[in-house]
Design an enzyme around this catalytic site. Structure first.
Site, PDB file in Angstrom:
ATOM      1  N   GLY A  64      -7.081 -24.426   2.149  1.00  0.00           N
ATOM      2  CA  GLY A  64      -7.806 -25.753   2.799  1.00  0.00           C
ATOM      3  C   GLY A  64      -8.955 -24.366   2.326  1.00  0.00           C
ATOM      4  O   GLY A  64     -10.004 -24.110   2.510  1.00  0.00           O
ATOM      5  N   LYS A  65     -10.171 -25.820   3.549  1.00  0.00           N
ATOM      6  CA  LYS A  65     -11.863 -25.485   3.571  1.00  0.00           C
ATOM      7  C   LYS A  65     -12.604 -26.324   4.458  1.00  0.00           C
ATOM      8  O   LYS A  65     -11.411 -27.435   4.779  1.00  0.00           O
ATOM      9  CB  LYS A  65     -12.396 -25.565   2.120  1.00  0.00           C
ATOM     10  CG  LYS A  65     -13.083 -26.414   2.245  1.00  0.00           C
ATOM     11  CD  LYS A  65     -13.334 -26.237   0.437  1.00  0.00           C
ATOM     12  CE  LYS A  65     -13.868 -27.093  -0.352  1.00  0.00           C
ATOM     13  NZ  LYS A  65     -14.954 -28.688   0.112  1.00  0.00           N
ATOM     14  N   LYS A  84     -15.689 -26.755   7.352  1.00  0.00           N
ATOM     15  CA  LYS A  84     -16.915 -26.558   7.725  1.00  0.00           C
ATOM     16  C   LYS A  84     -18.365 -25.472   7.056  1.00  0.00           C
ATOM     17  O   LYS A  84     -18.466 -25.509   6.786  1.00  0.00           O
ATOM     18  CB  LYS A  84     -17.751 -27.009   9.456  1.00  0.00           C
ATOM     19  CG  LYS A  84     -19.170 -28.066   8.769  1.00  0.00           C
ATOM     20  CD  LYS A  84     -19.063 -28.579  10.710  1.00  0.00           C
ATOM     21  CE  LYS A  84     -18.270 -27.846  11.238  1.00  0.00           C
ATOM     22  NZ  LYS A  84     -18.654 -28.557  12.257  1.00  0.00           N
ATOM     23  N   GLY A 100     -16.221 -21.825   6.281  1.00  0.00           N
ATOM     24  CA  GLY A 100     -15.297 -21.504   5.429  1.00  0.00           C
ATOM     25  C   GLY A 100     -14.391 -21.260   4.727  1.00  0.00           C
ATOM     26  O   GLY A 100     -13.636 -23.813   4.665  1.00  0.00           O
ATOM     27  N   LYS A 146      -9.543 -16.072   6.139  1.00  0.00           N
ATOM     28  CA  LYS A 146     -10.669 -16.647   5.657  1.00  0.00           C
ATOM     29  C   LYS A 146     -11.498 -15.835   5.396  1.00  0.00           C
ATOM     30  O   LYS A 146     -11.947 -15.354   6.110  1.00  0.00           O
ATOM     31  CB  LYS A 146     -10.763 -17.468   7.241  1.00  0.00           C
ATOM     32  CG  LYS A 146     -11.398 -18.722   8.215  1.00  0.00           C
ATOM     33  CD  LYS A 146     -11.325 -19.076   9.087  1.00  0.00           C
ATOM     34  CE  LYS A 146     -12.130 -20.353   9.433  1.00  0.00           C
ATOM     35  NZ  LYS A 146     -11.274 -21.020  10.576  1.00  0.00           N
ATOM     36  N   ASP A 170     -11.461 -27.832  22.497  1.00  0.00           N
ATOM     37  CA  ASP A 170     -11.594 -28.391  21.613  1.00  0.00           C
ATOM     38  C   ASP A 170      -9.983 -28.772  20.896  1.00  0.00           C
ATOM     39  O   ASP A 170      -9.867 -28.401  20.093  1.00  0.00           O
ATOM     40  CB  ASP A 170     -11.792 -27.946  20.468  1.00  0.00           C
ATOM     41  CG  ASP A 170     -13.016 -28.508  19.624  1.00  0.00           C
ATOM     42  OD1 ASP A 170     -13.468 -27.996  18.073  1.00  0.00           O
ATOM     43  OD2 ASP A 170     -13.095 -29.509  19.567  1.00  0.00           O
ATOM     44  N   LYS A 211      -7.409 -30.537  19.310  1.00  0.00           N
ATOM     45  CA  LYS A 211      -7.182 -32.014  18.226  1.00  0.00           C
ATOM     46  C   LYS A 211      -6.483 -31.816  17.389  1.00  0.00           C
ATOM     47  O   LYS A 211      -6.150 -30.203  16.889  1.00  0.00           O
ATOM     48  CB  LYS A 211      -8.694 -32.820  18.152  1.00  0.00           C
ATOM     49  CG  LYS A 211      -9.564 -31.129  17.474  1.00  0.00           C
ATOM     50  CD  LYS A 211     -10.905 -32.278  16.825  1.00  0.00           C
ATOM     51  CE  LYS A 211     -11.713 -31.062  16.333  1.00  0.00           C
ATOM     52  NZ  LYS A 211     -13.101 -31.646  16.255  1.00  0.00           N
ATOM     53  N   ASN A 253      -7.536 -29.375  14.373  1.00  0.00           N
ATOM     54  CA  ASN A 253      -7.222 -27.549  14.703  1.00  0.00           C
ATOM     55  C   ASN A 253      -5.400 -27.737  15.560  1.00  0.00           C
ATOM     56  O   ASN A 253      -6.181 -26.292  15.557  1.00  0.00           O
ATOM     57  CB  ASN A 253      -7.904 -27.342  16.530  1.00  0.00           C
ATOM     58  CG  ASN A 253      -9.590 -27.821  15.945  1.00  0.00           C
ATOM     59  OD1 ASN A 253     -10.195 -27.261  15.140  1.00  0.00           O
ATOM     60  ND2 ASN A 253     -10.379 -28.452  17.053  1.00  0.00           N
ATOM     61  N   ASP A 311      -8.293 -22.287  16.417  1.00  0.00           N
ATOM     62  CA  ASP A 311      -9.519 -23.200  16.583  1.00  0.00           C
ATOM     63  C   ASP A 311     -10.430 -21.280  16.638  1.00  0.00           C
ATOM     64  O   ASP A 311      -9.710 -20.988  17.992  1.00  0.00           O
ATOM     65  CB  ASP A 311      -9.837 -24.381  16.298  1.00  0.00           C
ATOM     66  CG  ASP A 311     -11.451 -24.157  16.494  1.00  0.00           C
ATOM     67  OD1 ASP A 311     -11.426 -24.841  15.343  1.00  0.00           O
ATOM     68  OD2 ASP A 311     -11.969 -23.964  17.792  1.00  0.00           O
ATOM     69  N   THR A 320     -15.735 -35.266  16.459  1.00  0.00           N
ATOM     70  CA  THR A 320     -15.630 -36.594  17.342  1.00  0.00           C
ATOM     71  C   THR A 320     -15.503 -37.030  18.494  1.00  0.00           C
ATOM     72  O   THR A 320     -15.293 -35.750  18.679  1.00  0.00           O
ATOM     73  CB  THR A 320     -13.882 -37.138  16.986  1.00  0.00           C
ATOM     74  OG1 THR A 320     -13.498 -38.169  17.323  1.00  0.00           O
ATOM     75  CG2 THR A 320     -12.808 -35.299  17.435  1.00  0.00           C
TER      76      THR A 320
END
Ligand SMILES: CCc1cccc(CC)c1NC(=O)n1cc2c(c1)/C(=N\C(=O)c1ccc(N3CCN(C)CC3)cc1)N=N2
Length: 309
Positions: free
Chosen positions: A43-44, A46, A48, A65, A160, A162, A165, A178, A196
């Site tokens: 995955g990627k 913002k 990394g 990562k 954070d 959500k 994460n 996260d 968000t």
């Protein structure tokens, strides 16, 4: 790994085999890139990219990562923040928190050696299923409450929470994953509103004394938003940015009538404007909605071994 596209159960086998080193995975303190065989990209984000990887000597499966120092805006404090958050994450051990086994860097990049979560991003499961059945949502919220209790006992506030994460392990257990964490001590991290707004508690929306930002009760509000989104498929205050802020500040939400009364009760006890009146985590774990879905009747005795831990 690289050429042969291992199937996930083969991976699970390798993971289980390598799990036998689970108590001392990746022992050496000094890591370098050559120690790892890099697999497919996972995955990627913002800042990394993350790749499946295997530590050569132990065959230990992990996720690597990669953060580019150039993208971390040199000296703007983001790099220092990543360092501090690595410090926090390295000392955490909980089944519902993604482990950070180590890190290293070269001239251009920072590498984080992370636990591999075999079923990927929770929000993709949520979007695919639209919403979770109550029994599944309750198990996830029980696991979140257990992880948050562990964090708060160590004076770490997540701030954070959500779906984006949260990752999922091969057995379906969820893992908070996260680095946006901060210790309880006020840090100079501004709430980056680029993400968000949906999950921000009223005390972080309103101006005025932002010392309340460092009270762990902000995570209780976000747990309430998460519960709502798991059950309804969208966030309770989802709207235009201006309206979302207004609705959060007034805790203005409606819970669809098809949500069970126990689930409604838990959401209402978490989405409370006054941080001190939000349901404490130990009461979340013993809430009737959680108990109803998490403790197998005949095993009520050994309660803590319920599927919700
Ligand atoms: C760099 C990426 C990033 C940016 C920002 C925040 C985060 C944490 C969520 C991350 N991810 C991160 O740190 N991650 C740390 C990780 C990690 C991500 C991960 N696994 C996966 O990303 C993944 C994705 C898809 C997957 N499959 C999808 C298709 N299915 C059929 C089979 C399973 C299986 C695993 N394991 N440790």
């Amino acid at each position: 790994l690289t050429s042969s596209a291992r199937s996930s159960d083969e991976l699970a086998l390798v993971e289980r085999k390598s799990a036998s080193y689970v108590d001392q995975p990746l022992m050496p303190k000094q890591f370098h890139l050559g120690m790892f065989e890099i697999g497919r990209p996972l995955g990627k984000g913002k800042f990394g990219r993350v790749y499946l990887a295997r530590e050569r000597s132990s065959n230990f499966i992990c996720a690597l990562k990669v953060l580019y120092k150039s993208e971390l805006q040199h000296g703007s404090g983001v790099e220092k923040q990543v360092r501090r958050e690595i410090e926090i994450q390295s000392n955490l051990r909980h089944p519902n928190i993604l482990k950070l086994y180590g890190h290293f860097h070269d001239s251009k990049r920072i590498f984080l050696i992370l636990e591999f979560a075999g079923k990927g991003e929770l929000y993709k499961h949520l979007r695919r299923e639209n919403r979770f059945p109550e029994w599944k949502a309750a198990q996830y919220i029980a696991q979140m409450a257990s992880a948050l209790r562990y964090l708060h006992r160590k004076h770490v506030i997540h701030r954070d929470i959500k779906p984006e994460n949260i990752l999922m392990g091969i057995h379906g257990e969820i893992k908070i994953s996260d680095f946006g964490w901060s210790v309880h001590a006020p840090n100079n991290r501004r709430a980056t509103l680029c993400g968000t707004l949906d999950y921000l508690p009223p005390e972080m929306i309103k101006s005025g004394s932002n010392d309340k930002w460092y009270n762990e009760k902000v995570d209780l509000w976000s747990l309430g938003v998460l519960t709502y989104e798991f059950l309804v498929g969208e966030a309770p205050f989802e709207d235009t940015p201006i309206m979302t802020q207004k609705r959060i500040a007034r805790a203005d939400m409606t819970i669809p009538e098809w949500v069970s009364k126990e689930a409604k009760d838990l959401i209402k006890r978490l989405l409370v404007l006054d941080p001190d009146k939000r349901l404490p985590l130990e009461d979340v774990q013993t809430h009737p909605w959680i108990i109803k879905h998490c403790v197998k009747g005949e095993r009520a005795a050994n309660r803590e071994k319920g599927s919700c831990k």
